[in-house]
Design a protein around this motif. Sequence first.
Motif, PDB file in Angstrom:
ATOM      1  N   UNK A  35       0.824  -1.205   0.000  1.00 47.14           N
ATOM      2  CA  UNK A  35       0.000   0.000   0.000  1.00 47.14           C
ATOM      3  C   UNK A  35       0.861   1.258   0.000  1.00 47.14           C
ATOM      4  N   UNK A  36       1.942   1.247   0.753  1.00 47.49           N
ATOM      5  CA  UNK A  36       2.833   2.411   0.799  1.00 47.49           C
ATOM      6  C   UNK A  36       3.548   2.612  -0.530  1.00 47.49           C
ATOM      7  N   UNK A  37       3.847   1.511  -1.206  1.00 47.53           N
ATOM      8  CA  UNK A  37       4.526   1.623  -2.489  1.00 47.53           C
ATOM      9  C   UNK A  37       3.602   2.019  -3.633  1.00 47.53           C
ATOM     10  N   UNK A  38       2.356   1.585  -3.580  1.00 43.33           N
ATOM     11  CA  UNK A  38       1.431   1.845  -4.684  1.00 43.33           C
ATOM     12  C   UNK A  38       0.708   3.177  -4.588  1.00 43.33           C
ATOM     13  N   UNK A  39       0.396   3.598  -3.373  1.00 45.38           N
ATOM     14  CA  UNK A  39      -0.459   4.777  -3.195  1.00 45.38           C
ATOM     15  C   UNK A  39       0.257   5.856  -2.397  1.00 45.38           C
ATOM     16  N   UNK A  40      -0.035   7.101  -2.732  1.00 50.08           N
ATOM     17  CA  UNK A  40       0.577   8.223  -2.021  1.00 50.08           C
ATOM     18  C   UNK A  40      -0.069   8.380  -0.645  1.00 50.08           C
ATOM     19  N   UNK A  41       0.573   9.100   0.266  1.00 48.86           N
ATOM     20  CA  UNK A  41      -0.011   9.299   1.600  1.00 48.86           C
ATOM     21  C   UNK A  41      -1.373   9.989   1.584  1.00 48.86           C
ATOM     22  N   UNK A  42      -1.685  10.710   0.540  1.00 44.18           N
ATOM     23  CA  UNK A  42      -2.983  11.381   0.467  1.00 44.18           C
ATOM     24  C   UNK A  42      -4.113  10.429   0.085  1.00 44.18           C
ATOM     25  N   UNK A  43      -3.779   9.251  -0.418  1.00 48.47           N
ATOM     26  CA  UNK A  43      -4.780   8.284  -0.860  1.00 48.47           C
ATOM     27  C   UNK A  43      -5.098   7.265   0.239  1.00 48.47           C
ATOM     28  N   UNK A  44      -5.621   7.759   1.349  1.00 51.16           N
ATOM     29  CA  UNK A  44      -5.959   6.876   2.473  1.00 51.16           C
ATOM     30  C   UNK A  44      -7.040   5.847   2.145  1.00 51.16           C
ATOM     31  N   UNK A  45      -8.073   6.177   1.386  1.00 48.90           N
ATOM     32  CA  UNK A  45      -9.067   5.136   1.072  1.00 48.90           C
ATOM     33  C   UNK A  45      -8.476   3.956   0.301  1.00 48.90           C
ATOM     34  N   UNK A  46      -7.574   4.224  -0.610  1.00 47.11           N
ATOM     35  CA  UNK A  46      -6.948   3.133  -1.365  1.00 47.11           C
ATOM     36  C   UNK A  46      -6.042   2.290  -0.464  1.00 47.11           C
ATOM     37  N   UNK A  47      -5.307   2.936   0.403  1.00 45.73           N
ATOM     38  CA  UNK A  47      -4.466   2.197   1.348  1.00 45.73           C
ATOM     39  C   UNK A  47      -5.326   1.367   2.299  1.00 45.73           C
ATOM     40  N   UNK A  48      -6.453   1.937   2.718  1.00 44.48           N
ATOM     41  CA  UNK A  48      -7.371   1.206   3.592  1.00 44.48           C
ATOM     42  C   UNK A  48      -7.932  -0.013   2.884  1.00 44.48           C
ATOM     43  N   UNK A  49      -8.291   0.139   1.636  1.00 40.42           N
ATOM     44  CA  UNK A  49      -8.856  -0.969   0.880  1.00 40.42           C
ATOM     45  C   UNK A  49      -7.883  -2.135   0.797  1.00 40.42           C
ATOM     46  N   UNK A  50      -6.629  -1.847   0.555  1.00 39.85           N
ATOM     47  CA  UNK A  50      -5.636  -2.918   0.478  1.00 39.85           C
ATOM     48  C   UNK A  50      -5.470  -3.623   1.824  1.00 39.85           C
ATOM     49  N   UNK A  51      -5.459  -2.867   2.897  1.00 45.31           N
ATOM     50  CA  UNK A  51      -5.363  -3.477   4.231  1.00 45.31           C
ATOM     51  C   UNK A  51      -6.630  -4.272   4.561  1.00 45.31           C
ATOM     52  N   UNK A  52      -7.786  -3.787   4.112  1.00 51.20           N
ATOM     53  CA  UNK A  52      -9.049  -4.497   4.341  1.00 51.20           C
ATOM     54  C   UNK A  52      -9.062  -5.837   3.625  1.00 51.20           C
ATOM     55  N   UNK A  53      -8.584  -5.853   2.404  1.00 53.33           N
ATOM     56  CA  UNK A  53      -8.539  -7.110   1.648  1.00 53.33           C
ATOM     57  C   UNK A  53      -7.635  -8.117   2.348  1.00 53.33           C
ATOM     58  N   UNK A  54      -6.489  -7.667   2.826  1.00 50.70           N
ATOM     59  CA  UNK A  54      -5.575  -8.572   3.525  1.00 50.70           C
ATOM     60  C   UNK A  54      -6.193  -9.090   4.822  1.00 50.70           C
ATOM     61  N   UNK A  55      -6.805  -8.212   5.611  1.00 46.93           N
ATOM     62  CA  UNK A  55      -7.406  -8.634   6.882  1.00 46.93           C
ATOM     63  C   UNK A  55      -8.592  -9.558   6.656  1.00 46.93           C
TER      64      UNK A  55
END
Length: 124
Positions: A35-55
């Motif tokens: 998530x840190x590599x794919x999305x910028x720090x401003x893209x919290x929803x995208x980072x959240x989505x990736x963590x949600x899929x993993x969890x």
Amino acid sequence: MVVVQERETAAVRSTPTGMSVAAGWALMIGAALLAAGLFSPAELPARTLLMCVAAGAYAAVVTDLRAVVAVTGLGMATFVGFLAHRFGDLTGGGDAWSYAVVIAFAATLGAGYRWLRSIASVTD
């Protein structure tokens, strides 16, 4: 007959909780790095989505609920500390914890899916 019974019970044993937590923790760290590599720090929803899929995927596979709760909590803290804020700061401002609640919801959905799948396999 006794030897056969011992072999059957040894095959039924599940993975120890510590091993399940370690594997899940590695999965969540990998998801956070991705998530840190794919999305910028401003893209919290995208980072959240990736963590949600993993969890959610982890909760759908692992049968030990203690491990699921531990890994979900660690994943939420990792998201808030390193993906939403910097340097592990868990008390910073913003709505990072409201995003982290979505990660817990995804893990709950994954555990519910696993439970429903186990009910379906018993009734068949």
